[in-house]
Design a protein around this motif. Structure first.
Motif, PDB file in Angstrom:
ATOM      1  N   LYS A   1      -9.557   1.815  -9.361  1.00  0.00           N
ATOM      2  CA  LYS A   1      -8.316   1.969 -10.101  1.00  0.00           C
ATOM      3  C   LYS A   1      -7.511   2.966  -9.904  1.00  0.00           C
ATOM      4  CE  LYS A   1      -6.643   0.664 -14.713  1.00  0.00           C
ATOM      5  NZ  LYS A   1      -6.930   0.436 -16.255  1.00  0.00           N
ATOM      6  N   LEU A   2      -8.192   4.373  -9.881  1.00  0.00           N
ATOM      7  CA  LEU A   2      -7.331   5.536  -9.800  1.00  0.00           C
ATOM      8  C   LEU A   2      -6.865   5.494  -8.487  1.00  0.00           C
ATOM      9  CD1 LEU A   2      -6.463   8.066 -11.363  1.00  0.00           C
ATOM     10  CD2 LEU A   2      -8.910   9.101 -10.842  1.00  0.00           C
TER      11      LEU A   2
ATOM     12  N   SER B   1      -5.672   3.424  -6.698  1.00  0.00           N
ATOM     13  CA  SER B   1      -4.535   2.692  -6.737  1.00  0.00           C
ATOM     14  C   SER B   1      -3.388   3.187  -7.193  1.00  0.00           C
ATOM     15  CB  SER B   1      -4.690   1.148  -7.368  1.00  0.00           C
ATOM     16  OG  SER B   1      -3.422   0.263  -7.299  1.00  0.00           O
ATOM     17  N   THR B   2      -3.703   3.963  -8.296  1.00  0.00           N
ATOM     18  CA  THR B   2      -2.617   4.703  -9.044  1.00  0.00           C
ATOM     19  C   THR B   2      -2.076   5.759  -8.332  1.00  0.00           C
ATOM     20  OG1 THR B   2      -3.569   4.060 -11.166  1.00  0.00           O
ATOM     21  CG2 THR B   2      -1.981   6.109 -11.170  1.00  0.00           C
TER      22      THR B   2
ATOM     23  N   ASP C   1     -12.358   6.442  -8.174  1.00  0.00           N
ATOM     24  CA  ASP C   1     -12.485   5.213  -8.398  1.00  0.00           C
ATOM     25  C   ASP C   1     -11.616   4.251  -7.831  1.00  0.00           C
ATOM     26  OD1 ASP C   1     -10.802   4.486 -10.708  1.00  0.00           O
ATOM     27  OD2 ASP C   1     -12.206   5.893 -11.913  1.00  0.00           O
TER      28      ASP C   1
END
Length: 357
Positions: free
Chosen positions: A167-168, A170-171, A165
């Motif tokens: 957000k993940l 980006s991490t 997803d």
């Protein structure tokens, strides 16, 4: 780590040309991203480097050694795929160490490597877990660990974050950048996501139709695109590309009923120019020196918090604008936009950049 060199690489499947005359020098420790739409040849290029596909002709070098016809297992590369490809019945430690055990490395050395890599990736508390108990990001870290533990000459990544997803992703981008900085490793990364390319790459290779359209740093390809394809592929929202219907003797160009007074020496004012490009963030609400004014009406507004993206209906083209937060913008409101002519790109009928002579 090692450098990588592609020399006039070609790949055909029957009559279909997948990669054409591809040449690239990758420096030792460089992070290269192959970027382009589906079917552009980027994954095939990566697979040829890995030894999973054979080139029709051309040469591939890792360091000073030609590996064009060398079996995959002898190339000293590690590949991380889009799917995690983990053994579901094995623990994290067993998945990470599988290649070392096949190579019959001493057990104590395997254990030392597993612990070291697991600590780097934040997996040291999960070594006894099985993949089904892990999140998507954790599984991807295990796949990275399996590649890292071999200490290969080159790391290859085939869209490894596509299944995560936003957000993940980006991490994981941040973790990959940190990993590259720590390992100083040679990495070649395939993606269709320009955000991944812009944030991670030392240099980007933009591909289309099997051909490398442009090779350069992220800011080079953004600020100085080689052609219309590159200009439209890089940047979000995408660049406004507008056909030119007429060029006046004084250098002004006409787009529909909108007249844009360009300097006579601007490439957009030349007879070769078929269209111009205006990046959304270059269209400003604040008047600047030398700026051209474009009047219109706000048609649609997207408030994204720190910034505002909106569309403006002009007498000619409909323009997308990206600006700092502007909470007072409403549809139907008259507006004036300002644009520096130096920031306007010009392209000919074939999509090539038109530059100042």
């Amino acid at each position: 780590m090692s450098s990588v060199r592609f020399e006039n690489l070609n790949k055909r499947f029957g009559e279909k040309v997948v990669v054409e005359d591809f040449s690239l020098d990758v420096e030792d420790g460089e992070f290269i991203v192959l970027l382009g739409p589906s079917g552009c040849g980027k994954t095939t290029t990566l697979r040829m480097l890995a030894g999973l596909e054979s080139p029709t002709n051309g040469q591939i070098y890792i360091g000073d050694r030609e590996v064009t016809d060398v079996p995959s297992r002898q190339r000293d590369v590690a590949m991380v795929f889009q799917s995690y490809a983990l053994y579901p019945h094995k623990t994290v430690a067993e998945n990470m160490s599988f290649a070392l055990r096949l190579a019959k490395m001493p057990k104590d050395e395997i254990e030392t490597r597993v612990k070291s890599v697991a600590k780097t990736l934040g997996l040291d508390s999960m070594l006894d877990a099985r993949p089904r108990t892990l999140s998507g990001g954790q599984r991807q870290r295990v796949a990275l660990g399996r590649a890292m533990i071999r200490d290969p000459a080159v790391f290859l990544f085939d869209e490894p974050l596509s299944n995560l997803d936003a957000k993940l992703r980006s991490t994981m981008r941040s973790e990959l950048i940190q990993m590259h900085n720590e390992l100083k490793a040679t990495m070649i990364y395939v993606t269709h996501d320009q955000m991944e390319a812009m944030t991670m790459a030392d240099r980007i290779v933009i591909m289309n139709g099997g051909i490398a359209q442009q090779i350069g740093t992220p800011l080079d390809v953004y600020d100085d695109p080689a052609n219309q394809f590159v200009a439209q592929f890089i940047g979000s929202p995408g660049i406004n590309v507008v056909p030119i219907h007429k060029t006046d003797a004084d250098g002004a160009i006409t787009m529909g009923k909108l007249k844009l007074p360009l300097p006579k020496d601007h490439p957009g004012a030349s007879i070769q120019s078929a269209c111009i490009g205006m990046r959304p963030e270059h269209l400003s609400l604040a008047k600047k020196p030398k700026a051209i004014e474009i009047k219109g009406t706000v048609d649609a507004v997207e408030q994204l918090g720190a910034e505002t993206i909106f569309e403006v209906e002009t007498a000619g083209p409909r323009l997308v604008v990206r600006a700092p937060r502007a909470s007072d913008l409403k549809p139907g409101v008259p507006i004036a936009l300002y644009l520096n002519p130096d920031e306007i790109l010009a392209f000919d009928a074939d999509g090539n950049r038109v530059r100042v002579a």
